[in-house]
Design a protein around this motif. Structure first.
Motif, PDB file in Angstrom:
ATOM      1  N   GLY A   1      37.973  78.091  -9.089  1.00 60.56           N
ATOM      2  CA  GLY A   1      37.541  77.209 -10.171  1.00 60.56           C
ATOM      3  C   GLY A   1      36.078  76.828 -10.111  1.00 60.56           C
ATOM      4  O   GLY A   1      35.708  75.708 -10.468  1.00 60.56           O
TER       5      GLY A   1
ATOM      6  N   SER B   1      33.393  77.909 -11.874  1.00 61.34           N
ATOM      7  CA  SER B   1      32.763  77.666 -13.174  1.00 61.34           C
ATOM      8  C   SER B   1      33.233  76.354 -13.789  1.00 61.34           C
ATOM      9  O   SER B   1      32.428  75.589 -14.345  1.00 61.34           O
ATOM     10  CB  SER B   1      33.056  78.832 -14.131  1.00 61.34           C
ATOM     11  OG  SER B   1      32.479  80.023 -13.649  1.00 61.34           O
ATOM     12  N   THR B   2      34.527  76.068 -13.692  1.00 64.40           N
ATOM     13  CA  THR B   2      35.064  74.816 -14.237  1.00 64.40           C
ATOM     14  C   THR B   2      34.502  73.625 -13.487  1.00 64.40           C
ATOM     15  O   THR B   2      34.158  72.595 -14.081  1.00 64.40           O
ATOM     16  CB  THR B   2      36.602  74.813 -14.151  1.00 64.40           C
ATOM     17  OG1 THR B   2      37.109  76.031 -14.699  1.00 64.40           O
ATOM     18  CG2 THR B   2      37.189  73.651 -14.929  1.00 64.40           C
TER      19      THR B   2
ATOM     20  N   ASN C   1      39.400  71.679  -4.604  1.00 62.90           N
ATOM     21  CA  ASN C   1      39.437  71.603  -6.068  1.00 62.90           C
ATOM     22  C   ASN C   1      40.887  71.653  -6.578  1.00 62.90           C
ATOM     23  O   ASN C   1      41.807  71.941  -5.832  1.00 62.90           O
ATOM     24  CB  ASN C   1      38.616  72.756  -6.654  1.00 62.90           C
ATOM     25  CG  ASN C   1      38.290  72.546  -8.114  1.00 62.90           C
ATOM     26  OD1 ASN C   1      38.296  71.424  -8.608  1.00 62.90           O
ATOM     27  ND2 ASN C   1      37.995  73.625  -8.821  1.00 62.90           N
ATOM     28  N   LYS C   2      41.033  71.364  -7.844  1.00 60.37           N
ATOM     29  CA  LYS C   2      42.334  71.388  -8.524  1.00 60.37           C
ATOM     30  C   LYS C   2      43.314  70.372  -7.931  1.00 60.37           C
ATOM     31  O   LYS C   2      44.528  70.629  -7.843  1.00 60.37           O
ATOM     32  CB  LYS C   2      42.931  72.803  -8.504  1.00 60.37           C
ATOM     33  CG  LYS C   2      42.026  73.847  -9.146  1.00 60.37           C
ATOM     34  CD  LYS C   2      42.676  75.218  -9.206  1.00 60.37           C
ATOM     35  CE  LYS C   2      41.733  76.238  -9.856  1.00 60.37           C
ATOM     36  NZ  LYS C   2      42.322  77.582  -9.964  1.00 60.37           N
TER      37      LYS C   2
ATOM     38  N   ARG D   1      32.659  80.434 -20.021  1.00 60.65           N
ATOM     39  CA  ARG D   1      33.525  79.531 -19.267  1.00 60.65           C
ATOM     40  C   ARG D   1      32.969  78.107 -19.218  1.00 60.65           C
ATOM     41  O   ARG D   1      33.711  77.165 -19.008  1.00 60.65           O
ATOM     42  CB  ARG D   1      33.722  80.075 -17.844  1.00 60.65           C
ATOM     43  CG  ARG D   1      34.552  81.346 -17.784  1.00 60.65           C
ATOM     44  CD  ARG D   1      34.993  81.635 -16.374  1.00 60.65           C
ATOM     45  NE  ARG D   1      33.874  82.026 -15.532  1.00 60.65           N
ATOM     46  CZ  ARG D   1      33.519  83.294 -15.282  1.00 60.65           C
ATOM     47  NH1 ARG D   1      34.198  84.270 -15.846  1.00 60.65           N
ATOM     48  NH2 ARG D   1      32.511  83.577 -14.502  1.00 60.65           N
ATOM     49  N   MET D   2      31.658  77.964 -19.390  1.00 61.58           N
ATOM     50  CA  MET D   2      31.036  76.634 -19.390  1.00 61.58           C
ATOM     51  C   MET D   2      30.621  76.271 -20.816  1.00 61.58           C
ATOM     52  O   MET D   2      29.463  75.963 -21.082  1.00 61.58           O
ATOM     53  CB  MET D   2      29.826  76.609 -18.456  1.00 61.58           C
ATOM     54  CG  MET D   2      30.116  77.023 -17.037  1.00 61.58           C
ATOM     55  SD  MET D   2      28.621  77.025 -16.020  1.00 61.58           S
ATOM     56  CE  MET D   2      29.153  78.005 -14.608  1.00 61.58           C
TER      57      MET D   2
ATOM     58  N   SER E   1      38.501  69.215 -11.537  1.00 61.19           N
ATOM     59  CA  SER E   1      37.513  69.539 -12.567  1.00 61.19           C
ATOM     60  C   SER E   1      38.048  69.242 -13.963  1.00 61.19           C
ATOM     61  O   SER E   1      37.274  69.181 -14.922  1.00 61.19           O
ATOM     62  CB  SER E   1      37.126  71.019 -12.462  1.00 61.19           C
ATOM     63  OG  SER E   1      36.626  71.310 -11.174  1.00 61.19           O
ATOM     64  N   ILE E   2      39.363  69.073 -14.066  1.00 61.00           N
ATOM     65  CA  ILE E   2      39.980  68.787 -15.366  1.00 61.00           C
ATOM     66  C   ILE E   2      39.951  67.292 -15.666  1.00 61.00           C
ATOM     67  O   ILE E   2      39.495  66.855 -16.725  1.00 61.00           O
ATOM     68  CB  ILE E   2      41.440  69.305 -15.399  1.00 61.00           C
ATOM     69  CG1 ILE E   2      41.477  70.808 -15.068  1.00 61.00           C
ATOM     70  CG2 ILE E   2      42.058  69.032 -16.773  1.00 61.00           C
ATOM     71  CD1 ILE E   2      40.704  71.686 -16.033  1.00 61.00           C
TER      72      ILE E   2
ATOM     73  N   GLU F   1      30.836  73.085 -14.461  1.00 62.30           N
ATOM     74  CA  GLU F   1      30.704  72.456 -15.772  1.00 62.30           C
ATOM     75  C   GLU F   1      30.949  70.956 -15.674  1.00 62.30           C
ATOM     76  O   GLU F   1      30.184  70.149 -16.224  1.00 62.30           O
ATOM     77  CB  GLU F   1      31.678  73.077 -16.775  1.00 62.30           C
ATOM     78  CG  GLU F   1      31.583  72.412 -18.143  1.00 62.30           C
ATOM     79  CD  GLU F   1      32.306  73.175 -19.227  1.00 62.30           C
ATOM     80  OE1 GLU F   1      31.682  73.425 -20.266  1.00 62.30           O
ATOM     81  OE2 GLU F   1      33.477  73.513 -19.025  1.00 62.30           O
TER      82      GLU F   1
END
Length: 364
Positions: free
Chosen positions: A100, A102-103, A234-235, A141-142, A274-275, A106
């Motif tokens: 993740g 790129s996510t 991440n995530k 992706r961004m 990142s979400i 961003e």
């Protein structure tokens, strides 16, 4: 009528339908004229210093070019921007594909722009070893960050460079700094190759990991762990929060087994999403702590000086290699020796020795 004929009939062009004619000939001519005009090095330098993104993009394209005719112009641009560089915080981000990156970039970049930062992202896209092509899809992706007026995203192909860093990323950093970007983010390919290249051009090296994918044991490797200044799981959202926290504990234990860093900095492990943007601020605060600590000890500037020396030597090696393979006599002999090695008529070492002798003889 058969099913095939029915399908063919439905796909055929109806009478009276044709492509619209191009009517604005004047606009097309103006575009052609602009494309033919090649700005001078001084024009590009002025544009970069004014924060013109078009000038910045064109200058980076020149720097990345393998055309020998562009080298002199590119060097002039770098020299003109050098006095205005070295005023940013350089952050390298790596991690396996699917982690993740790129996510995260961003979300992280958007957070920085909200703090008033100007962020440049140099995203390195993997090149195919067969076709040598790259998708360069980081801008896609961004999609939010790319529209941000305080952000600049430049995807580049990794080519044959180990470590997932584009051949001219180091020079691109200088141009971005001259254009006024105070935070430079370098995203590596993250394919398990040596990450020494990106580590040698950034101030802070961030390793992204994920939990629950058999990644914990794979990630606890001495080389990459010793280089990392922070590890971010991440995530960490939804049902994955518990696993992410467990991974954080495991990585913290592993980090304490390594000897102290030269910088006297103790790498930190954090979790983020990142979400949901949870934990993004903690990552930035960790980077600020590192910056303050290394500034006080003098390590920050010491590392920058060592990096400059390293890239001087890398540039020399690159120029020698390029000069070697551009000699007509070398090219001809190289093809002969390739065939001879394939046919077992000579050894690879003898063939290489013959080529080098010819090169040194021509260099005298």
């Amino acid at each position: 009528m058969s099913d095939f004929n029915k399908q063919a009939g439905s796909l055929s062009e109806k009478a009276g339908i044709s492509s619209p004619e191009i009517t604005n000939v004047s606009a097309i001519n103006q575009i052609k004229i602009k494309r033919r005009h090649q700005p001078t090095a001084q024009e590009l330098i002025s544009g970069i210093l004014e924060g013109n993104r078009t000038a910045l993009s064109r200058a980076i394209t020149l720097i990345e070019s393998t055309n020998p005719e562009h080298a002199e112009k590119a060097n002039e641009i770098i020299k003109g921007c050098l006095l205005h560089a070295n005023k940013s915080l350089r952050i390298g981000i790596t991690g396996v594909p699917g982690v993740g990156k790129s996510t995260f970039i961003e979300a992280f970049g958007t957070h920085l722009t909200q703090l008033g930062k100007k962020v440049a992202v140099l995203a390195v896209d993997p090149s195919s070893s067969i076709s040598h092509g790259s998708i360069l899809g980081d801008k896609t992706r961004m999609e939010e960050l790319v529209k941000n007026e305080n952000a600049f995203i430049r995807p580049s192909a990794s080519g044959e460079t180990l470590g997932g860093v584009a051949r001219k990323t180091r020079e691109s950093i200088i141009l971005c700094e001259a254009a006024g970007f105070d935070t430079i983010i370098i995203e590596t390919v993250g394919v398990g190759q040596s990450e020494t290249a990106v580590h040698s051009m950034v101030d802070f090296f961030l390793l992204l990991k994920i939990s629950g994918a058999g990644d914990e044991l794979q990630g606890i490797k001495r080389g990459i762990m010793e280089m990392a200044d922070a590890i971010v799981i991440n995530k960490a959202d939804g049902d994955n929060i518990k696993k992410a926290n467990q991974a954080k504990i495991e990585f913290n234990r592993a980090l304490h087994l390594f000897p102290p860093k030269k910088s006297n900095w103790q790498p930190k492990v954090t979790t983020c999403s990142s979400i949901t943007k949870e934990g993004i601020m903690d990552v930035w605060n960790s980077i600020l702590d590192y910056f303050e600590t290394t500034q006080e000890t003098g390590f920050f500037q010491e590392k920058r000086n060592e990096q400059n020396q390293f890239w001087m030597m890398e540039t020399i090696n690159e120029q020698l290699k390029q000069n070697f393979y551009s000699q007509p006599e070398i090219i001809a002999l190289l093809e002969q020796n390739k065939k001879a090695v394939q046919n077992n008529e000579t050894s690879p070492f003898a063939a290489a020795s013959e080529l080098l002798k010819l090169y040194f003889k021509q260099s005298r």
